[in-house]
Structure formats: structure tokens, C-alpha cells
Design a protein around this motif. Structure first.
Motif, mmCIF file in Angstrom:
data_model
loop_
_atom_site.group_PDB
_atom_site.id
_atom_site.type_symbol
_atom_site.label_atom_id
_atom_site.label_comp_id
_atom_site.label_asym_id
_atom_site.label_seq_id
_atom_site.Cartn_x
_atom_site.Cartn_y
_atom_site.Cartn_z
ATOM 1 N N THR A 134 5.034 15.307 -33.634
ATOM 2 C CA THR A 134 4.845 15.431 -35.084
ATOM 3 C C THR A 134 5.773 16.502 -35.653
ATOM 4 O O THR A 134 5.342 17.568 -36.065
ATOM 5 N N ASP A 135 7.040 16.188 -35.670
ATOM 6 C CA ASP A 135 8.096 17.128 -36.056
ATOM 7 C C ASP A 135 8.444 16.920 -37.535
ATOM 8 O O ASP A 135 9.205 16.026 -37.871
ATOM 9 N N PRO A 136 7.902 17.722 -38.447
ATOM 10 C CA PRO A 136 8.163 17.503 -39.875
ATOM 11 C C PRO A 136 9.579 17.916 -40.279
ATOM 12 O O PRO A 136 10.167 18.840 -39.724
ATOM 13 N N VAL A 137 10.106 17.218 -41.289
ATOM 14 C CA VAL A 137 11.370 17.590 -41.918
ATOM 15 C C VAL A 137 11.038 18.067 -43.325
ATOM 16 O O VAL A 137 10.638 17.276 -44.186
ATOM 17 N N PHE A 138 11.175 19.362 -43.557
ATOM 18 C CA PHE A 138 10.779 19.967 -44.827
ATOM 19 C C PHE A 138 11.948 19.976 -45.813
ATOM 20 O O PHE A 138 13.125 19.885 -45.424
ATOM 21 N N LEU A 139 11.603 20.112 -47.069
ATOM 22 C CA LEU A 139 12.585 20.327 -48.117
ATOM 23 C C LEU A 139 12.498 21.787 -48.540
ATOM 24 O O LEU A 139 11.542 22.205 -49.185
ATOM 25 N N VAL A 140 13.477 22.572 -48.143
ATOM 26 C CA VAL A 140 13.484 24.003 -48.476
ATOM 27 C C VAL A 140 14.834 24.349 -49.082
ATOM 28 O O VAL A 140 15.884 23.993 -48.545
ATOM 29 N N GLY A 141 14.790 25.000 -50.220
ATOM 30 C CA GLY A 141 16.027 25.364 -50.910
ATOM 31 C C GLY A 141 16.869 24.168 -51.289
ATOM 32 O O GLY A 141 18.108 24.251 -51.324
ATOM 33 N N GLY A 142 16.202 23.019 -51.533
ATOM 34 C CA GLY A 142 16.912 21.811 -51.928
ATOM 35 C C GLY A 142 17.562 21.060 -50.782
ATOM 36 O O GLY A 142 18.266 20.073 -51.009
ATOM 37 N N LYS A 143 17.340 21.519 -49.541
ATOM 38 C CA LYS A 143 17.941 20.866 -48.382
ATOM 39 C C LYS A 143 16.853 20.499 -47.373
ATOM 40 O O LYS A 143 15.792 21.114 -47.327
ATOM 41 N N GLU A 144 17.169 19.502 -46.535
ATOM 42 C CA GLU A 144 16.244 19.107 -45.477
ATOM 43 C C GLU A 144 16.385 20.045 -44.283
ATOM 44 O O GLU A 144 17.500 20.407 -43.894
ATOM 45 N N ALA A 145 15.233 20.425 -43.723
ATOM 46 C CA ALA A 145 15.224 21.314 -42.558
ATOM 47 C C ALA A 145 14.168 20.819 -41.579
ATOM 48 O O ALA A 145 12.975 20.828 -41.897
ATOM 49 N N ARG A 146 14.596 20.389 -40.390
ATOM 50 C CA ARG A 146 13.666 19.908 -39.368
ATOM 51 C C ARG A 146 13.017 21.097 -38.673
ATOM 52 O O ARG A 146 13.694 22.068 -38.304
ATOM 53 N N ALA A 147 11.703 21.012 -38.483
ATOM 54 C CA ALA A 147 10.980 22.132 -37.882
ATOM 55 C C ALA A 147 11.566 22.534 -36.536
ATOM 56 O O ALA A 147 11.766 23.729 -36.254
ATOM 57 N N SER A 148 11.863 21.557 -35.690
ATOM 58 C CA SER A 148 12.334 21.856 -34.338
ATOM 59 C C SER A 148 13.725 22.478 -34.322
ATOM 60 O O SER A 148 14.151 23.021 -33.299
ATOM 61 N N GLU A 149 14.442 22.421 -35.444
ATOM 62 C CA GLU A 149 15.761 23.039 -35.516
ATOM 63 C C GLU A 149 15.689 24.508 -35.923
ATOM 64 O O GLU A 149 16.705 25.197 -35.948
ATOM 65 N N GLY A 150 14.481 24.969 -36.273
ATOM 66 C CA GLY A 150 14.287 26.378 -36.586
ATOM 67 C C GLY A 150 13.555 27.096 -35.469
ATOM 68 O O GLY A 150 13.386 26.568 -34.363
#
Length: 595
Positions: free
Chosen positions: A53-69
Motif C-alpha cells: 500500500t504505497d501511496p503517491v502523494f501530491l505535495v508542493g504541486g508534485k507527485e511524491a511516492r512514499a517509498s521514494e522518501g
């Protein structure tokens, strides 16, 4: 009991007990919260589902995948039936949080992901780290009609002798649609565990809040790893098992009355009929949808029959079984009375433009008035509403209008589809049919029957395994689709060119009937005046009687006549993939499947 049928079909029936699904096994899956990983073990088999369940968030107008942080476990606590974990992902100067609730249910490990602190564009089911080769098998009704690779599948990890599924619960989804970037049937190493859930924007740029439930199942048995259907059986399934589905697409009410009287004489009363009349609507076929009738200004098409003629037909047809008339609350025509009065409006697509279909928020009001009028005039004891099951999934009717915020969610559209079906059934106190029966989320309690379409079945490799093990006990479904669908694959080039030949070739319609028996479906007659009588009578007298021995009967086992001339079971038959979505992609058993 054994029934011998052309192409060496044998049916082994057990009629003394109700249909049973395989007993659920205890979950063989353990959630590791620190790593957001599910460890799976069944006997000697082991696998890991990574980044569950790896969400892709919208932060600062850009997509950010949880597992990439950088992901941190902030909190863990007991919750009803399981555990609750709160996570935070951090990317440079931005961060977002979400919750995963873990529990067990019906043989599955259930993970509910929600309470996101930022908008979510999509959420991934994660990936499977296989220790060697794998292949995937389709197990859904959604995939069966076309053989599409898009829908959820069971993964077989060969070296571990393990079957694995990771599937989202559609009815519990706040998402807009599913997406399947990894559509491979076979491979080795890492592959997508399941589908992505997409959260599309409404016309004002907003999205539904994150709320998804993933169910993970693992077993050494294919049909214990594949999830059972969530719908309940039809209350009319056993009654429908005694009826031929007479699907009238042409001719008049008087023609059909004459046909029924003739069939009653020719069958000696041995066959009961579910008669559904399709082309009767005010203004001509589908010309005023979602309105089919509105008295006194919009009576049935006078070229087809008057109110009195349809009332007389209904009385006769009900005496021989059940009778219903076709409606369609999905398709919308600008000239419809309800459209002009503002009672039916177009949904808004994800692109912000008007969609071709009626918005779900209007369905119940439209159906409540019209079905009551049909019942009052004709005393119907069955019904048919078109297209409700042919989109295959509720996102086909989503509404992205900000004024209708809930209907950007596939779970809410599905709930409205179910409400519509139950309203129609309650009005007529009888079964509801719909087109092609592709949407398995409605089959059983909501949509009782219909033409069970398998496109191009005359040429494809196919198996009844999924239908018999998962859908057979839900209701009696009829036929193998409208005849041209069974013999041709969209875009129906031959049908459009007038080259369909099934009614001039007994071998072709015997193939159709063999598949009806193979799938345990009821007799189906897609009727229009002038249809060959050998076809009509064989469907009535052979299939109409045979279905009493197959429809709604419990299935003991499914076996295949193999290349070594012996009866075998899947997967011991040595085949890679007999599932409904794999027929055109991989080998299936030699000879005829049987049950």
C-alpha cells in the motif's frame, strides 16, 4: 450422475447439498510494520510483498511516492480486530502521513490504508519479490469475456509452490479507477503484487480522501488463494434454473404472443420461459433514454404494440413463467422528457466535459417513477435494465461534478448501482437481468441473470473453472452471450458486414450449446422473427430440459481430458494457466474441460 454431451463433455453433479466455496485457510501472511512488508509462508513456500500500500502523494504541486522518501513508523496501537500503524514519509522539505490498519478476515490479511494528511494521486498494492519464475492466472468475471490481461490475477510462484493474490476491495474504495501497469503473464523476479488505485480529480481539482482496503491471500491451493465473491446469492436463482431466457429483440407484442402460444404447444408445457421484451420504448429503440415510457404522452412504440397489447402479452407470458420489459437508466439522449425537465442530467467526466451517461445521482428518482408505471400497466414479474453490468466496473459511470462529490468514488457508484438494482427488483417482485453480465460485483443478489457473454468463444481457448467455482452458486445465468458476441470479438467487423453465419451452420450453434452446458448455464434464445425452427426448438427442448440438471447444482470437481488421455485436475494437468484472462496467452488443457 453423468451427462454425455458433444465434444465429450461430462458433468458430475452432486444435488444433495448446497453449493460450497472452498473453506478459507488461516492467513499465511504476517505484516512487518517497521518495513511495511508482508511476509508470506505456506509450507515450504515463502515470498515477500514489498512496499505494501504505497501511496503517491501530491505535495508542493508534485507527485511524491512514499517509498521514494524516508519513511518512519510514528505510532502503533491496538485497534478493533487488529493493529493500527501511523507512518510519515519525508522528501527534502515536504512530508505526508497516513495510517495502515491491519486485521484478518475470511482467510485474508486485510490492510486498510487511509487518513492521509495530503491529497493522494494513486496507491500501489506493492510488489512481490519472487525467488524464481512465476506466472499469473485470471480469476475474475471481468477478465473472462474478452480475455483481457488488465484485471486482478492470482500469482503462481513456481519454485515455492505458492499461489498469491493482493486485491483491492472495490466496494470499500474511495478511488476512481484501477490501473495495471504490469500486465505480464509470466516472468522471473520482482513483479507488481496487484493493481494501482487511481484518484482522479473532480472538475474543481479536488480528489476523494484516501481510503482503500487491500486483501492478501496465500495458499498452496489456487482456489483458496483466489478470493470468493462478495455478493450474496440471488433469491430467484433456483426459479430461473427452470426457465429458458426468451430475449425478444424484434417483432411486435402480438408476434411474441403468437410465438409463446406456439412454443407452449410444441414443448408440451415442458419448458418455462423468462420472456424479456427489448425493443418497445416510446419514440423507437433507445431514442428517449433514460425514459422508456411516460403516459399518456409517451406510450410504447405504436409500431411495436399498444398498452393493451403489451398487457395481454404480459398476462400470457406470466402464465408461462415470467415477463419483463427493458429499460436503460444509463444512456442519456438530449430529447428525453426527463432531460428537458432537468430530472436527468449528464455526468461530468474526469476531463471536465459532459459524459455520455446519466449521472448516478439521478438514477433512483428516474427508476422509481418509471418502474412503478411499468408495474402498474403491465404487472411485470421480472425486469431487465441495460448496460448496468456491461461497463465491467463502476468507474464506467463515475461523475466528477463537484456538486456530486461522492460519485467520483468507485465504491459509491457501485453502491448506487446496487441500490438501483434492488429498487427495480422490489418493484416487480422478480429477477433482474442485464447485458453480458461482465460486472461480477453485481451478480447474484443484485443482477440475477442475463446473457453470460464470452466474446469470440467459438475460436478462443476457454475454461469454465472460474465460473463453476466462484459464480455458479450465485444464480442461474443464461447462454454464452448474444450469439454474435460468442462468435466474434469486438469491434464485430463480420457482424457489421453481415457475415455472421452461426444460424446457417449447425456446427456453430452446437458449439454454442456445448459451452452453455459446459458452464452450467440456462438455455438462451436471442429471438427475432424468422429464426430457424430447428435452432429454436433444440434450445427449448434440449437445453431447456438439460439446465434443470446443471444450473445451480453444486460442483464437485473440475477435471480435464489431457494429452496423455487421462482425466486430470488443474494444476496437475501440467498446464500453465487455464484462468479466464489467460486463454489467448498460454497453454490450456488438451480436449474438453468437464465438471
Amino acid at each position: 450422475m453423468t451427462i454425455i454431451w458433444p465434444v465429450a463433455l461430462a458433468a458430475h453433479l452432486v444435488a444433495s447439498s448446497p453449493p460450497r466455496l472452498p473453506e478459507p485457510v488461516a492467513p499465511a501472511c504476517v505484516y512487518v510494520p517497521a518495513d511495511r512488508m508482508v511476509r508470506v509462508s505456506v509450507g515450504a513456500g515463502r515470498a515477500s510483498i514489498l512496499r505494501v500500500t504505497d501511496p503517491v502523494f501530491l505535495v508542493g504541486g508534485k507527485e511524491a511516492r512514499a517509498s521514494e522518501g524516508r519513511v518512519a513508523l510514528l505510532q502503533s496501537a491496538r485497534a478493533a480486530g487488529g493493529m493500527r500503524y501511523r507512518y510519515r514519509a519525508t522528501w527534502d522539505r515536504a512530508s505526508a502521513q497516513w495510517t495502515v490498519e491491519v486485521s484478518s478476515s475470511g482467510g485474508a490479511l486485510r490492510l486498510r490504508v487511509r487518513e492521509a494528511s495530503a491529497p493522494v494521486a494513486r496507491v500501489s498494492a506493492g510488489s512481490v519479490e519472487a525467488a524464481g519464475p512465476w506466472f499469473r492466472i485470471g480469476y475474475t468475471r471481468n477478465a473472462e469475456p474478452y480475455g483481457q490481461p488488465f484485471w486482478p490475477r492470482v500469482a503462481r510462484l513456481k519454485d515455492q509452490r505458492l499461489y498469491l493474490t493482493a486485491g483491492w476491495r472495490m466496494a470499500a474504495s474511495n478511488g476512481s479507477a484501477w490501473d495495471a501497469p504490469d500486465q505480464r503473464f509470466t516472468g522471473s523476479g520482482v513483479f507488481d503484487a496487484g493493481m494501482n488505485v487511481v484518484y482522479s480529480t473532480r472538475a474543481d481539482g479536488s480528489r476523494q480522501p484516501l481510503d482503500e482496503t487491500l486483501e492478501v491471500r496465500a495458499s498452496g491451493s489456487l482456489w483458496q488463494a483466489a478470493p470468493p465473491p462478495e455478493t450474496e446469492p440471488s433469491e430467484y436463482g433456483r426459479d430461473l434454473a427452470t426457465m429458458l431466457y426468451l430475449d425478444v429483440w424484434d417483432g411486435t407484442a402480438t408476434d411474441t404472443e403468437y410465438l409463446l402460444r406456439r412454443l407452449a404447444l410444441l414443448t408440451g408445457g415442458a419448458t418455462r420461459f423468462l420472456t424479456l421484451f427489448e425493443n418497445w420504448q416510446a419514440g423507437g429503440f433507445d431514442s428517449l433514454l433514460p425514459d422508456s415510457i411516460r403516459m399518456p404522452d409517451y406510450p410504447p412504440n405504436p409500431g411495436i404494440g399498444s398498452v393493451a397489447e403489451f398487457a395481454r402479452l404480459s398476462q400470457l407470458a406470466r402464465g408461462m413463467g415470467r415477463f419483463g420489459l427493458r429499460t436503460n437508466y444509463v444512456y442519456l439522449r438530449p430529447g428525453s422528457p426527463s432531460v428537458r425537465e432537468g430530472k436527468a442530467r449528464q455526468a461530468v467526466g474526469a476531463d471536465g466535459k459532459p459524459a455520455w451517461y446519466t449521472r448516478p445521482g439521478d438514477w433512483l428518482t428516474l427508476a422509481r417513477r418509471q418502474e412503478a408505471e411499468i408495474q402498474g400497466l403491465f404487472r411485470s414479474n421480472a425486469s431487465f435494465t441495460d448496460q448496468i453490468t456491461s461497463a465491467a466496473a463502476p468507474w464506467g459511470y463515475a461523475d466528477y461534478d463537484p456538486a456530486q462529490p461522492a460519485f467520483a468514488s468507485m465504491g459509491r457508484v457501485l453502491a448506487r448501482q446496487r441500490e438501483l438494482c434492488r429498487l427495480i427488483k422490489a418493484t416487480h417482485q422478480g429477477p433482474l437481468g442485464s447485458e453480458t453480465n461482465i460486472d461480477e460485483q453485481l451478480l447474484g443478489r443484485y443482477v440475477d441473470t442475463g446473457d453470460f457473454g464470452v466474446y469470440d468463444g467459438h475460436h478462443r481457448l476457454m475454461t469454465p473453472e472460474f465460473k463453476l467455482r466462484r459464480l455458479h452458486g450465485l444464480s442461474t445465468f443464461h447462454g454464452m452471450g448474444l450469439m454474435y458476441r460468442f462468435f466474434e470479438m469486438p469491434p464485430f467487423a463480420n457482424w457489421s458486414a453481415g457475415k455472421a453465419t452461426y444460424l446457417a451452420d449447425p456446427a456453430q450453434y452446437d458449439d454454442y450449446r456445448s459451452c452453455e452446458a459446459l458452464y452450467g448455464n440456462g438455455a438462451y434464445l436471442f429471438y427475432y422473427p424468422g429464426m430457424p425452427w430447428d435452432f429454436v426448438l433444440t434450445e427449448c427442448l434440449v437445453m431447456g430440459c438439460l439446465q434443470r440438471l446443471t444450473a445451480m447444482q453444486p460442483v464437485r470437481e473440475v477435471r480435464y481430458w489431457s494429452a496423455v488421455r487421462a482425466w486430470t485436475r488443474y494444476p496437475s494437468s501440467g498446464t500453465r494457466s487455464p484462468g479466464p484472462s489467460s486463454a489467448s496467452e498460454s497453454a490450456t488443457p488438451t480436449g474438453s474441460p468437464c465438471w
